[in-house]
Design a protein around this motif. Structure first.
Motif, short mmCIF file in Angstrom:
data_model
loop_
_atom_site.label_atom_id
_atom_site.label_comp_id
_atom_site.label_asym_id
_atom_site.label_seq_id
_atom_site.Cartn_x
_atom_site.Cartn_y
_atom_site.Cartn_z
N SER A 123 0.82 -1.20 0.00
CA SER A 123 0.00 0.00 0.00
C SER A 123 0.86 1.26 0.00
O SER A 123 0.63 2.20 -0.77
CB SER A 123 -0.92 0.01 1.22
OG SER A 123 -1.60 1.23 1.34
N ASP A 124 1.89 1.27 0.85
CA ASP A 124 2.79 2.42 0.92
C ASP A 124 3.53 2.63 -0.39
O ASP A 124 3.69 3.77 -0.86
CB ASP A 124 3.79 2.24 2.07
CG ASP A 124 3.15 2.33 3.44
OD1 ASP A 124 2.02 2.86 3.53
OD2 ASP A 124 3.77 1.86 4.41
N THR A 132 1.26 4.00 -3.08
CA THR A 132 0.99 5.41 -2.79
C THR A 132 2.17 6.28 -3.23
O THR A 132 1.99 7.35 -3.82
CB THR A 132 0.71 5.62 -1.30
OG1 THR A 132 -0.44 4.85 -0.92
CG2 THR A 132 0.44 7.08 -0.99
N SER A 160 -3.32 4.15 -6.27
CA SER A 160 -4.15 3.91 -5.11
C SER A 160 -3.43 2.97 -4.14
O SER A 160 -2.96 1.90 -4.54
CB SER A 160 -5.49 3.29 -5.52
OG SER A 160 -6.21 2.87 -4.38
N GLY A 161 -3.35 3.37 -2.89
CA GLY A 161 -2.77 2.51 -1.87
C GLY A 161 -3.80 1.63 -1.19
O GLY A 161 -3.46 0.82 -0.33
N LYS A 162 -5.05 1.78 -1.59
CA LYS A 162 -6.14 1.02 -0.97
C LYS A 162 -6.63 -0.12 -1.86
O LYS A 162 -7.06 -1.15 -1.36
CB LYS A 162 -7.31 1.95 -0.65
CG LYS A 162 -8.45 1.27 0.08
CD LYS A 162 -9.55 2.27 0.46
CE LYS A 162 -10.68 1.55 1.21
NZ LYS A 162 -11.77 2.50 1.58
N GLN A 163 -6.53 0.05 -3.16
CA GLN A 163 -7.05 -0.95 -4.09
C GLN A 163 -6.00 -1.21 -5.17
O GLN A 163 -5.58 -0.30 -5.87
CB GLN A 163 -8.35 -0.45 -4.72
CG GLN A 163 -9.00 -1.45 -5.66
CD GLN A 163 -10.37 -0.97 -6.13
OE1 GLN A 163 -10.89 0.01 -5.60
NE2 GLN A 163 -10.93 -1.64 -7.12
N LEU A 201 -7.98 -2.87 0.55
CA LEU A 201 -7.67 -2.77 1.98
C LEU A 201 -8.73 -1.90 2.64
O LEU A 201 -8.79 -0.69 2.42
CB LEU A 201 -6.28 -2.16 2.18
CG LEU A 201 -5.11 -2.85 1.46
CD1 LEU A 201 -3.79 -2.23 1.90
CD2 LEU A 201 -5.11 -4.36 1.70
N ILE A 244 -6.60 -0.14 6.86
CA ILE A 244 -5.14 -0.12 6.86
C ILE A 244 -4.58 0.06 8.28
O ILE A 244 -3.62 -0.62 8.65
CB ILE A 244 -4.63 0.96 5.90
CG1 ILE A 244 -5.00 0.60 4.45
CG2 ILE A 244 -3.11 1.12 6.03
CD1 ILE A 244 -4.61 1.65 3.43
#
Length: 279
Positions: free
Chosen positions: A189-190, A193, A198-201, A244, A247
């Motif tokens: 995720s990091d 980003t 996207s760090g979530k999907q 996510l 997180i």
């Protein structure tokens, strides 16, 4: 003074060597060259105005999923920077067993393991169609002799890669299987980003088995843990697609809630009983 013509001859020669050794690139449709400024921007390195022109150019090469960029024992002559795509770096022991060391992605430099012994001690394989920038080490050394600030910045990048790997290894050593998988998802995720995505999907470019190898877990443990995270709502997972949902919880997770731990143990026992019955 090192010119772009010298760089072109050097890079082309080294690229041909890489092709002969099994790292041939595939037909490119995108960028052919990057300036030194573009390379430094990709590495997040500050460049002085004296080196900010287009005089220095570095060649791009593309690889299909499954192709090796460099192999173990290959003579060292090149550093590589990921321009796009995803790869894995591995060591292979005398028995042919593979140990995943990391997953280079956009903005990462790899190949530095060859500097000491003048040959690569690892190999790097494309997990997806990817594009890398070739940085001949002789070129880097020549630039470093005349521009010490650039040399220091690139060595800083190398150090950053090593620190990142050491931090991951140190963190994983003291964690449960569930926490290792959780931290790995947070790490991805990091990184996404950082790259502006996207760090979530996102989609996992590596297999469950490759994740397990990297984390020191079995394929079954990784798959079971992802399913458990999905069941309690921490993530949504569908094959390689991951969302996510929480997180912060993944960052602090130590173990699964007791009810899920018991369910996991019972499922493992059931599988063992079934295997014994079938034997």
């Amino acid at each position: 003074m090192l010119t772009s013509h010298t760089l072109e001859r050097t890079t082309s020669s080294l690229s041909n060597t890489a092709s002969v050794s099994g790292a041939a690139g595939w037909q490119r449709n995108g960028k052919l060259w990057s300036s030194l400024k573009e390379v430094c921007d990709l590495l997040r390195v500050q460049l002085t105005s004296a080196l900010g022109g287009d005089e220095f150019q570095f060649q791009h090469m593309q690889f299909k999923a499954g192709q090796r960029v460099h192999t173990i024992g290959q003579p060292f002559d090149m550093l590589y920077i990921v321009y796009s795509g995803f790869l894995k770096s591995v060591m292979i022991d005398e028995s042919g067993n593979e140990q995943v060391l990391g997953f280079p992605m956009k903005g990462d430099m790899f190949g530095i393991d060859g500097i000491h012994s003048k040959q690569y001690s690892t190999e790097t394989v494309a997990l997806s169609n990817c594009e890398v920038i070739l940085v001949p080490f002789k070129t880097f050394a020549a630039l470093g002799r005349t521009h010490s600030e650039l040399e220091a910045a690139i060595y800083g990048v190398m150090s950053r890669e090593l620190v990142r790997e050491q931090a991951m290894v140190g963190t994983l050593g003291s964690l449960s299987a569930e926490a290792r998988v959780a931290r790995f998802l947070v790490y991805l995720s990091d990184r996404f980003t950082e790259m502006g995505y996207s760090g979530k999907q996102f989609n996992l470019r590596m297999t469950r088995q490759e994740i397990g190898n990297y984390l020191g877990l079995t394929l079954e443990t990784v798959s079971r843990t992802l399913s458990a995270f999905n069941a309690i709502g921490l993530i949504c997972v569908d094959q390689r697609a991951i969302v996510l949902n929480d997180i912060p919880a993944l960052k602090t997770l130590r173990r699964l809630p007791p009810s899920h731990t018991r369910a996991k143990q019972e499922a493992a026992k059931a599988l063992k009983r079934a295997a014994l019955a079938a034997a």
